[in-house]
Write a protein that holds these residues in place. Structure first.
Motif, PDB file in Angstrom:
ATOM      1  N   GLY B 304       0.837  -1.206   0.070  1.00 31.43           N
ATOM      2  CA  GLY B 304      -0.068   0.054   0.081  1.00 31.43           C
ATOM      3  C   GLY B 304       0.718   1.183   0.096  1.00 31.43           C
ATOM      4  O   GLY B 304       0.454   2.505  -0.376  1.00 31.43           O
ATOM      5  N   VAL B 318      -8.737  10.284   1.177  1.00 28.93           N
ATOM      6  CA  VAL B 318      -8.757   8.975   1.530  1.00 28.93           C
ATOM      7  C   VAL B 318     -10.259   8.594   1.749  1.00 28.93           C
ATOM      8  O   VAL B 318     -11.061   9.174   2.612  1.00 28.93           O
ATOM      9  CB  VAL B 318      -8.293   8.603   3.247  1.00 28.93           C
ATOM     10  CG1 VAL B 318      -8.343   7.384   3.778  1.00 28.93           C
ATOM     11  CG2 VAL B 318      -6.598   9.040   3.131  1.00 28.93           C
ATOM     12  N   ASP B 326      -5.110   4.831   6.860  1.00 29.78           N
ATOM     13  CA  ASP B 326      -4.420   5.485   5.209  1.00 29.78           C
ATOM     14  C   ASP B 326      -4.267   7.100   5.911  1.00 29.78           C
ATOM     15  O   ASP B 326      -3.523   7.509   4.991  1.00 29.78           O
ATOM     16  CB  ASP B 326      -5.619   5.276   4.118  1.00 29.78           C
ATOM     17  CG  ASP B 326      -5.536   4.001   3.659  1.00 29.78           C
ATOM     18  OD1 ASP B 326      -4.553   3.217   3.806  1.00 29.78           O
ATOM     19  OD2 ASP B 326      -6.345   3.572   2.839  1.00 29.78           O
ATOM     20  N   GLN B 329      -0.985   6.994   7.321  1.00 30.18           N
ATOM     21  CA  GLN B 329       0.128   7.009   6.477  1.00 30.18           C
ATOM     22  C   GLN B 329       0.130   8.307   5.838  1.00 30.18           C
ATOM     23  O   GLN B 329       1.490   8.735   5.427  1.00 30.18           O
ATOM     24  CB  GLN B 329      -0.222   5.786   5.530  1.00 30.18           C
ATOM     25  CG  GLN B 329       1.008   5.452   4.532  1.00 30.18           C
ATOM     26  CD  GLN B 329       0.686   4.114   3.840  1.00 30.18           C
ATOM     27  OE1 GLN B 329      -0.345   3.755   3.498  1.00 30.18           O
ATOM     28  NE2 GLN B 329       1.921   3.604   3.603  1.00 30.18           N
ATOM     29  N   THR B 390      -7.024   7.134  -2.218  1.00 32.80           N
ATOM     30  CA  THR B 390      -6.868   5.872  -1.692  1.00 32.80           C
ATOM     31  C   THR B 390      -8.182   5.078  -1.419  1.00 32.80           C
ATOM     32  O   THR B 390      -9.022   5.831  -0.816  1.00 32.80           O
ATOM     33  CB  THR B 390      -5.943   5.701  -0.241  1.00 32.80           C
ATOM     34  OG1 THR B 390      -6.604   6.129   0.620  1.00 32.80           O
ATOM     35  CG2 THR B 390      -4.689   6.246  -0.640  1.00 32.80           C
TER      36      THR B 390
END
Lengths: 229, 799
Positions: B304, B318, B326, B329, B390
């Motif tokens: 990912g 996201v 996510d 991240q 994402t």
């Protein structure tokens, strides 16, 4: 004559019919489910033939003990399909001097199969109820080379590492770094991936120096999913 | 013989209250069964239980005279017994001896008896309540319009009541609370004659209900559910739980609970424990402990991390942010503007409050803004562009046996990818990670969706725009707005070497590179990928044993892969016992359909032995009431689906549609009771319904798409304007038909009501199957065709 007397004694003792039924089921299992699918390692076949699988399944599923499928053993866990157990045993190339770590004792069946072949089996179960009952069962069956521990398999069993092979029967969505550290150089780790009630893809992890490579092994060979085939 | 008796107002109120309780109980039961088992099992049990309405019709057809003679005592008694049953069934079903587990059904034959018992158990409250309603309809049939209005309005209010109760109480506490309502309904219609006996029952029921409220049963969650597995871990415990219309949210902590999907084998640090968030016993997401000073982030060692490995991403979107992995991240990778979209307000509340200390108040981070809305609705309304979009990880480690096959996933349709594509900046990418499954299905469908979307955009060489990287367990696809440059391709390779991953799709890729670190037993997977990227795609679609064509908004079933014609082939290769576990969700719906078809058939035919086989009359009644039952349910199901995207919240969309439809239909029914010679206008009413439904089939979706960006109050008004006319009209044919039968064939009244009930239940299963196989537009077309059945019957009756 002596055989007849012995046979009659066992029948009256209520031992023979049940045991002989399980023996014949086990022989059929080895022949039809395991050898027929290409397992040829003699030690593995001998071990599977000698371990009484029916002693590792819940009482109410006794009749299904030698069926070609996994069975539930409680706590959302299963005893693997006989073929998967045989395949995992064969793929790690167990030798008589090997030291094998198993993560996920479950009912203890895989540990018993390994114990028939290798020098030492170290097996870890995180669910205490399952681990304790497996330890008692293995002890009752006389397996002295199996060591059971109730703990988190993530950390492996460092005191007894490195291991020639590691079998992870309760796979997770990551491969624990400590297990890779505890694998001997040239050692093999095998992990089943997939729902236990479905077809599982077995994955082999090989450690060669700093390189770690994986190989997906499909236990049931099948032609690609095309109707034309 | 029909009795011309006027229904006192208290009967209208009583039937309304009883309807409130039945629908509220149904919804809560659905939640409880979804927690202890799975949603589709809940659907199966409740479908069979709802046949209680059909069974009540059958029962009243057979014992009509006896029931009418004792109606005064029976009506309150049945209501009170219904309340007692509501309070008692959950506790009984949870008892160890009776407890059923659908996962074991295919390995332990004895589970079949538990299943039959479960059916019978949950059937009773609905059967008893329906008997009371049917008896009131029968006794006061000349006022069916008003009574049906009370029935529908009560049912509509029941949905709202259930939402309210779910927001304040734990699921296991609610049935006992609801069970008070039927008892009150019963007390309202007590007659002086029956006071003594019924009073005794009231007392017993109140004692039972008070006991149940004080001691709610424990819910025994299936040992195969993610929650049970987590609770088996070392020192695992539930730290927090809260119920909401989104489901029962529970947080589990354990020192052995960790999260790192498809983690690189080069990762050598310790994996920290996470907290797990579960919704209705299913895994929702991890809460990873993180502080702004932390440098290493475990997700950077998964596939990912690919989009960050080839470029900086300043603006990140996201979608379905969940527990925020996510988002974390993106923060750790230095994104400066991060938008998180999450439709589940309960998760957001949890992350912003109870769990904010674990993630350094991530949801309040200066670079993060969070929107509480359905991701697809956000995409339809948003006009910004992003460097990275994402999506949540697709699938679960080890698979889920297809339990979610029939879950509508609007975020993974071709239409959704088109919307995301339009929101990308020049260097922007869409990133989606997927668990490798076996047999491979999900990664292939992701790729087919991306490729077909690119083709729609006029792009002929998709491989230039797509990159994919595979670990031992996951594969991440990136889709770039402009072709990947040579430099970016090299950065992908470097990322793979660093992490022991393999590129699966990349321009200039050779076959050896594809399985350098992670070998597959054969290269069929790569062959499929190459075929999907080529003009051979359609050939693969038809030859592959699973359906891997892209999902669309019309058929949003991303996780549904079964092809019925492939089952023999799959059984040959994997064995019969493996088949149910490939896609249990769809199989359960089909199984449900056959079960209810058989039971409904029996319930419809049995009364004919008592009321007589009157040739054409019988068939006309069957067609008339079947058509109404099927048509109404089909419309309701499609409208809920269409308005989920429109409002951006499935719970409130369902509540709004169901309530508006039932209330408007109730008003239609009430108005019909005031119209003299209603039968003369029925053809026009039925024809209007058919025309409107065809209009909806063609134009509703485009109209909703055009107006989706309007402010919420305007959208609500527009929705009501769309739903009200047809719902109003759909409320008329049932009371009109019952009134006709009351005049011409009174003994058919309960039977006709039972037919309507049985067919309504059958239609839920049929609608799902039609939606999966043909799409929602066809469900609406079939709804219109279903209403042609009462039209034909009406014309026939008139002639």
């Amino acid at each position: 004559m002596l055989g007849l007397i012995l046979g009659l004694t066992m029948i009256f003792a209520g031992v023979l019919p049940e045991e002989s039924s399980f023996i014949s089921q086990r022989q059929a299992m080895v022949k039809n489910q395991i050898e027929a699918r290409g397992i040829s390692d003699r030690a593995t076949l001998q071990s599977i033939s000698s371990v009484s699988r029916h002693l590792f399944v819940p009482g109410k599923l006794l009749d299904s003990a030698y069926d070609d499928r996994p069975l539930p053993i409680g706590y959302g866990q299963t005893i693997s399909q006989p073929y998967i157990v045989a395949y995992m045993t064969e793929i790690i190339n167990p030798g008589t001097d090997s030291r094998v770590l198993e993560i996920g004792t479950g009912s203890g069946y895989q540990a018993a199969v390994l114990a028939e072949i290798v020098k030492d089996v170290y097996t870890i179960e995180i669910i205490s109820e399952l681990g304790n009952s497996a330890a008692a069962r293995l002890k009752d069956l006389g397996y002295k080379n199996v060591n059971v521990r109730i703990s988190d398999g993530y950390y492996g069993w460092e005191e007894h590492s490195p291991f020639d092979a590691i079998i992870v029967t309760a796979a997770s969505e990551y491969i624990p770094p400590p297990l890779i550290d505890q694998l001997k150089d040239g050692g093999r780790m095998v992990i089943p991936v997939g729902s236990p009630f479905m077809i599982q893809t077995l994955m082999l992890v090989e450690k060669k120096g700093d390189k770690i490579k994986t190989t997906s092994l499909m236990p049931v060979r099948f032609v690609p999913f095309r109707r034309s085939n | 013989m029909k009795q011309n008796v006027s229904a006192p107002k208290r009967f209208c109120f009583s039937i309304g209250l009883l309807s409130v309780s039945i629908i509220a109980f149904e919804l809560v039961l659905m939640q409880i069964l979804s927690i202890v088992q799975w949603y589709h099992f809940a659907y199966m049990v409740i479908s069979v239980a709802l046949l209680g309405f059909g069974a009540a019709g059958t029962f009243l057809s057979v014992f009509r005279k006896r029931f009418l003679d004792k109606a005064e005592i029976l009506i309150p008694l049945l209501m009170i017994l219904c309340g007692i049953a509501m309070a008692a069934v959950i506790r009984t079903a949870q008892a160890p001896y009776f407890r059923f587990d659908c996962y074991l059904l295919f390995s332990d034959a004895s589970q079949m008896w538990q299943l039959v018992f479960t059916y019978l158990l949950f059937f009773f409250p609905f059967f008893l309540g329906a008997l009371a309603i049917g008896l009131i309809f029968l006794k006061f049939v000349n006022e069916i319009g008003k009574l049906y209005f009370a029935n529908l309005a009560g049912s509509g209010a029941g949905g709202v009541a259930a939402l309210g109760l779910i927001s304040f109480f734990l699921p296991q506490e609610i049935p006992a609370i609801i069970s008070v309502v039927p008892v009150v309904s019963g007390i309202m219609v007590l007659s002086r004659k029956s006071m003594g006996l019924v009073f005794a029952f009231v007392s017993i029921s109140l004692i039972l209900i008070i006991y149940s409220i004080m001691n709610p049963p424990n819910l025994a969650v299936s040992e195969f559910k993610a929650l049970s597995r987590a609770l088996n871990l070392t020192d695992a415990e539930i730290d927090f739980e809260k119920n909401s219309p989104h489901g029962l949210m529970q947080i589990v902590s354990s020192s052995a609970l960790r999260y790192a999907p498809g983690l690189s084998l080069t990762y050598r640090e310790d994996l920290p424990a996470v907290k797990g968030v579960f919704q209705n016993g299913d895994w929702l997401g991890p809460v990873i402990s993180w502080k702004s000073g932390d440098k290493a982030f475990v997700m950077d060692y998964t596939t990912g991390a690919l989009p960050y490995a080839i470029n900086k991403r300043a603006r990140v979107l996201v979608l379905n942010a969940g527990t925020g992995t996510d988002l974390l991240q993106a923060i750790s990778q230095g994104a400066t503007s991060i938008t998180g979209v999450e439709p589940n307000s309960a998760v957001l509340s949890l992350m912003k409050n109870e769990l904010s200390h674990m993630t350094d108040s991530m949801f309040d981070h200066p670079s993060v803004s969070v929107r509480n809305i359905e991701s697809r609705t956000f995409l339809a309304m948003d006009t910004s562009t992003y460097d990275l979009i994402t999506l949540p990880i697709v699938g679960y480690f080890g698979g889920t046996s297809g339990l979610y096959a029939l879950q509508e996933q609007y975020l993974f349709t071709r239409n959704a990818f088109r919307k995301m594509w339009l929101r990308l900046s020049e260097e922007g990418v869409i990133s989606v990670t997927c668990w490798m499954d076996y047999p491979v299905r999900k990664p292939l469908r992701i790729l087919s969706t991306i490729v077909e979307m690119l083709e729609e955009q006029g792009i002929q060489n998709p491989v230039d725009f797509i990159g994919a990287v595979r670990s031992w367990g996951t594969i991440t696809f990136i889709l770039k707005k402009t072709p990947l440059s040579n430099t970016e391709a090299e950065l992908v390779r470097e990322f793979c070497n660093r992490m022991s991953f393999d590129p699966a799709i990349l321009r200039g890729l050779n076959q050896e590179e594809r399985a350098w670190f992670n070998k597959l037993e054969d290269d069929n997977f790569f062959t499929y990928i190459d075929e999907l990227l080529s003009s051979e795609r359609k050939k693969l679609y038809s030859e592959y044993d699973f359906n891997i064509e892209p999902a669309t908004d019309n058929r949003p079933y991303f996780s549904q892969f079964y092809k019925w014609q492939s089952l023999p082939n799959l059984a040959k290769h994997f064995g019969n016992h493996a088949i149910p576990f490939f896609e249990m969700g769809y199989l359960i719906v089909v199984l449900t359909f056959f079960q209810i078809l058989i039971v409904a058939g029996v319930l419809i035919i049995v009364p004919l032995f008592f009321i007589g086989w009157e040739g054409g009359h019988i068939l006309r009644t069957v067609f008339y009431f079947s058509g109404i039952g099927i048509g109404y349910m089909f419309v309701e199901i499609v409208l809920i689906q269409m308005f989920i995207l429109y409002f951006g919240n499935p719970i409130y969309a369902a509540a709004a549609v169901i309530t508006s439809m039932l209330v408007c239909s109730g008003i239609g029914s009430y108005v019909s009771s005031k119209i003299k010679r209603l039968w003369d206008y029925l053809s026009i009413i039925l024809l209007s319904i058919i025309v409107l439904l065809f209009f909806y089939a063609v134009l509703l979706s485009p109209m909703l798409n055009k107006s989706i960006a309007m402010p919420l109050p305007a959208k609500i008004l527009f929705a009501v304007i769309l739903i009200a006319p047809v719902s109003f009209l759909m409320g008329i044919p049932f009371p009109a038909g019952i009134s006709y039968l009351a005049e011409h064939s009174y003994k058919q009244v309960p039977w006709a009501w039972g037919i309507n009930g049985c067919l309504s239940v059958i239609s839920t299963a049929v609608a799902t199957i039609v939606a999966v196989e043909l799409g929602f537009v066809w469900v609406m077309v079939f709804a219109a065709l279903a209403y042609s059945l009462p039209l034909m019957s009406e014309i026939e009756m008139r002639s």
